[in-house]
Design an enzyme around this catalytic site. Structure first.
Site, PDB file in Angstrom:
ATOM      1  N   GLY A  19       0.792  -1.229   0.000  1.00 49.04           N
ATOM      2  CA  GLY A  19       0.000   0.000   0.000  1.00 49.04           C
ATOM      3  C   GLY A  19       0.819   1.270   0.000  1.00 49.04           C
ATOM      4  O   GLY A  19       0.358   2.312   0.481  1.00 49.04           O
ATOM      5  N   THR A  20       2.043   1.215  -0.558  1.00 50.38           N
ATOM      6  CA  THR A  20       2.819   2.462  -0.562  1.00 50.38           C
ATOM      7  C   THR A  20       2.187   3.484  -1.522  1.00 50.38           C
ATOM      8  O   THR A  20       2.217   4.681  -1.250  1.00 50.38           O
ATOM      9  CB  THR A  20       4.299   2.227  -0.941  1.00 50.38           C
ATOM     10  OG1 THR A  20       4.381   1.765  -2.290  1.00 50.38           O
ATOM     11  CG2 THR A  20       4.961   1.232   0.003  1.00 50.38           C
ATOM     12  N   ASN A  21       1.620   3.016  -2.619  1.00 47.94           N
ATOM     13  CA  ASN A  21       0.927   3.969  -3.506  1.00 47.94           C
ATOM     14  C   ASN A  21      -0.313   4.540  -2.833  1.00 47.94           C
ATOM     15  O   ASN A  21      -0.613   5.726  -2.993  1.00 47.94           O
ATOM     16  CB  ASN A  21       0.541   3.297  -4.824  1.00 47.94           C
ATOM     17  CG  ASN A  21       1.685   3.312  -5.808  1.00 47.94           C
ATOM     18  OD1 ASN A  21       2.022   4.344  -6.357  1.00 47.94           O
ATOM     19  ND2 ASN A  21       2.306   2.159  -6.016  1.00 47.94           N
ATOM     20  N   MET A  96      -4.258  -7.061  -6.770  1.00 44.80           N
ATOM     21  CA  MET A  96      -3.808  -8.201  -7.575  1.00 44.80           C
ATOM     22  C   MET A  96      -4.967  -9.069  -8.067  1.00 44.80           C
ATOM     23  O   MET A  96      -4.913 -10.296  -7.982  1.00 44.80           O
ATOM     24  CB  MET A  96      -2.807  -9.044  -6.766  1.00 44.80           C
ATOM     25  CG  MET A  96      -1.570  -8.283  -6.327  1.00 44.80           C
ATOM     26  SD  MET A  96      -0.731  -7.458  -7.707  1.00 44.80           S
ATOM     27  CE  MET A  96       0.059  -8.869  -8.438  1.00 44.80           C
ATOM     28  N   ILE A  98      -7.907  -9.510 -11.338  1.00 47.85           N
ATOM     29  CA  ILE A  98      -8.391  -9.030 -12.636  1.00 47.85           C
ATOM     30  C   ILE A  98      -9.890  -8.808 -12.491  1.00 47.85           C
ATOM     31  O   ILE A  98     -10.609  -9.669 -11.960  1.00 47.85           O
ATOM     32  CB  ILE A  98      -8.067 -10.055 -13.732  1.00 47.85           C
ATOM     33  CG1 ILE A  98      -6.546 -10.083 -13.913  1.00 47.85           C
ATOM     34  CG2 ILE A  98      -8.759  -9.688 -15.047  1.00 47.85           C
ATOM     35  CD1 ILE A  98      -6.064 -11.166 -14.831  1.00 47.85           C
ATOM     36  N   LEU A  99     -10.342  -7.660 -12.922  1.00 45.51           N
ATOM     37  CA  LEU A  99     -11.753  -7.303 -12.705  1.00 45.51           C
ATOM     38  C   LEU A  99     -12.632  -7.853 -13.828  1.00 45.51           C
ATOM     39  O   LEU A  99     -12.210  -7.923 -14.984  1.00 45.51           O
ATOM     40  CB  LEU A  99     -11.880  -5.778 -12.629  1.00 45.51           C
ATOM     41  CG  LEU A  99     -11.127  -5.171 -11.436  1.00 45.51           C
ATOM     42  CD1 LEU A  99     -10.912  -3.675 -11.638  1.00 45.51           C
ATOM     43  CD2 LEU A  99     -11.874  -5.433 -10.135  1.00 45.51           C
ATOM     44  N   ASN A 113      -5.555   2.601 -12.811  1.00 43.77           N
ATOM     45  CA  ASN A 113      -4.560   1.661 -12.289  1.00 43.77           C
ATOM     46  C   ASN A 113      -3.170   2.240 -12.520  1.00 43.77           C
ATOM     47  O   ASN A 113      -2.975   3.045 -13.435  1.00 43.77           O
ATOM     48  CB  ASN A 113      -4.684   0.311 -13.014  1.00 43.77           C
ATOM     49  CG  ASN A 113      -3.713  -0.726 -12.460  1.00 43.77           C
ATOM     50  OD1 ASN A 113      -3.510  -0.814 -11.241  1.00 43.77           O
ATOM     51  ND2 ASN A 113      -3.098  -1.494 -13.344  1.00 43.77           N
ATOM     52  N   HIS A 115       0.791   0.982 -13.269  1.00 41.71           N
ATOM     53  CA  HIS A 115       1.516  -0.197 -13.728  1.00 41.71           C
ATOM     54  C   HIS A 115       2.999   0.156 -13.836  1.00 41.71           C
ATOM     55  O   HIS A 115       3.355   1.216 -14.357  1.00 41.71           O
ATOM     56  CB  HIS A 115       0.962  -0.620 -15.090  1.00 41.71           C
ATOM     57  CG  HIS A 115       1.637  -1.844 -15.624  1.00 41.71           C
ATOM     58  ND1 HIS A 115       1.361  -3.099 -15.146  1.00 41.71           N
ATOM     59  CD2 HIS A 115       2.595  -1.991 -16.574  1.00 41.71           C
ATOM     60  CE1 HIS A 115       2.121  -3.975 -15.780  1.00 41.71           C
ATOM     61  NE2 HIS A 115       2.879  -3.329 -16.651  1.00 41.71           N
ATOM     62  N   SER A 142       3.223   3.890 -15.474  1.00 42.39           N
ATOM     63  CA  SER A 142       2.110   4.465 -16.241  1.00 42.39           C
ATOM     64  C   SER A 142       0.844   4.409 -15.403  1.00 42.39           C
ATOM     65  O   SER A 142       0.575   3.403 -14.750  1.00 42.39           O
ATOM     66  CB  SER A 142       1.836   3.648 -17.505  1.00 42.39           C
ATOM     67  OG  SER A 142       3.004   3.420 -18.248  1.00 42.39           O
ATOM     68  N   ASP A 151      -4.048  -4.094 -18.509  1.00 40.60           N
ATOM     69  CA  ASP A 151      -3.024  -3.047 -18.688  1.00 40.60           C
ATOM     70  C   ASP A 151      -3.091  -2.369 -20.054  1.00 40.60           C
ATOM     71  O   ASP A 151      -2.050  -2.007 -20.617  1.00 40.60           O
ATOM     72  CB  ASP A 151      -1.611  -3.629 -18.477  1.00 40.60           C
ATOM     73  CG  ASP A 151      -1.441  -4.204 -17.075  1.00 40.60           C
ATOM     74  OD1 ASP A 151      -2.107  -3.706 -16.150  1.00 40.60           O
ATOM     75  OD2 ASP A 151      -0.648  -5.143 -16.902  1.00 40.60           O
TER      76      ASP A 151
HETATM   77  C1  GRF Z   1       3.243  -1.125  -7.705  1.00 43.85           C
HETATM   78  O1  GRF Z   1       4.499  -1.413  -8.239  1.00 43.85           O
HETATM   79  C2  GRF Z   1       2.254  -0.905  -8.812  1.00 43.85           C
HETATM   80  O2  GRF Z   1       2.852  -0.376  -9.961  1.00 43.85           O
HETATM   81  C3  GRF Z   1       1.740  -2.293  -9.088  1.00 43.85           C
HETATM   82  O3  GRF Z   1       1.671  -2.877  -7.811  1.00 43.85           O
HETATM   83  C4  GRF Z   1       2.620  -2.304  -6.955  1.00 43.85           C
HETATM   84  C5  GRF Z   1       1.912  -1.886  -5.694  1.00 43.85           C
HETATM   85  O4  GRF Z   1       2.792  -1.498  -4.694  1.00 43.85           O
HETATM   86  N1  GRF Z   1       0.484  -2.238  -9.768  1.00 43.85           N
HETATM   87  P1  GRF Z   1       2.278  -0.825  -3.343  1.00 43.85           P
HETATM   88  O5  GRF Z   1       1.356  -1.845  -2.654  1.00 43.85           O
HETATM   89  O6  GRF Z   1       1.554   0.406  -3.694  1.00 43.85           O
HETATM   90  O7  GRF Z   1       3.503  -0.556  -2.557  1.00 43.85           O
END
Ligand code: GRF
Length: 324
Positions: A19-21, A96, A98-99, A113, A115, A142, A151
């Protein structure tokens, strides 16, 4: 609509891992002027670290393990949770799964999303190792719209990350993550702001106006307008970006006359107004830069207005079609 009066877009973030994003999106949302807020963090993995982080930050969370459920059932439950949280958009951040096409259709144009590659290069997994093995000089990330195909929806933004000769997949992945954390909040903020931007609204109106028969676009008094083709063709719509006084972006269209103009404005006075300088001919202005704009209503009025100025030869075809 002035920025300060706009409600912030509500976003549900779907996660499966660290969940860093999600964290980057959250902290960005707490900066002044950012046009979205996180309404929910939801996961298919009740043990995901992202959920703890979100809960610790006071965000509502939802977890539903997918084991024992069909893909459609699980997607529906996740979508329902997002709806209940009042989400306008769904943002996948390391989700993780696929919808299903049903889910994508339900949220069409409202699922993003991120990627870890410069799409269209390297969809799928192991993107960094593949970029290094191919001898690429740059990898990157992206943000794209989610469609039925993995994707491959419209790319909304990208950041490149240089690859050095001694790079490993792990080292590159770490730098790409830093780039992701910059890119995602920015692209999301831009995307949720589009419905308030004149250039985007004009393009949307234009494609609908030009889809009507025998229409051409012309400037009139500095505003883009649409008319029936030919010398004597009359205008049936104008796009108007009022900079003075009331700051509205509006579509001007023609009603059948003063009575209908008055009735429509009375019924919907927050969203429909009598445009300065046009009011006498039965014209109305429909405010476009507002939350929850109904594009079907826009299409209805464009068609109505087109019909009011179209020659019998053209409008007759439409009348005939409607009798069936
Ligand atoms: C990221 O590398 C993103 O590009 C991919 O999954 C990863 C998620 O990382 N779709 P985090 O859980 O946000 O750290």
């Amino acid at each position: 609509m002035p920025d300060r009066l706009r409600p912030r877009a509500r976003v549900a973030v779907f996660v499966s891992g660290a969940g860093t994003n999600m964290a980057a999106l959250l902290y960005a949302s707490r900066l002044p002027g950012v046009p979205y807020e996180i309404a929910l963090v939801a996961s298919n993995d009740p043990g995901a670290d992202a959920l703890d982080l979100a809960a610790g930050e006071g965000l509502p969370t939802f977890a539903l393990a997918h084991r024992g459920m069909t893909r459609a059932e699980h997607d529906r439950a996740m979508g329902d949770a997002a709806k209940e949280a009042g989400a306008d958009y769904i943002v996948l951040a390391g989700y993780m799964r696929i919808l299903t096409p049903e889910f994508v259709a339900r949220w069409q144009g409202r699922v993003l999303n991120i990627h870890p590659s410069l799409l269209p290069a390297y969809p799928g997994l192991d993107t960094h190792a593949r970029a290094i093995a191919a001898g690429d000089r740059a990898g990157g990330c992206s943000v794209h719209l989610v469609t039925d195909e993995l994707d491959s929806g419209e790319v909304l933004g990208q950041l490149a990350v240089a690859i050095s000769p001694e790079d490993t997949a792990e080292a590159l992945a770490a730098r790409v993550k830093l780039a992701e954390h910059q890119l995602y909040p920015r692209v999301l903020a831009d995307y949720v702001s589009r419905p308030y931007r004149a250039d985007w609204l004009l393009a949307e109106v234009r494609s609908r106006a030009m889809a009507l028969d025998e229409v051409e676009e012309k400037e009139s008094h500095g505003a883009p307008g649409w008319k029936l083709a030919g010398k004597s063709g009359k205008f049936f719509a104008y796009f108007s970006d009022f900079h003075h006084g009331g700051s509205n972006i509006a579509l001007l269209v023609k009603t059948s006359g003063a009575d209908e103009q008055e009735a429509v404005i009375a019924r919907d006075s927050d969203r429909v107004f009598s445009p300065p300088y046009y009011g006498s001919g039965g014209w109305i202005g429909i405010v476009l830069d507002r939350p929850g704009l109904d594009w079907e209503q826009v299409e209805y009025w464009l068609a109505r207005s087109w019909r009011a100025v179209a020659p019998r030869r053209l409008s007759r075809l439409l009348d005939a079609a409607e009798e069936f």
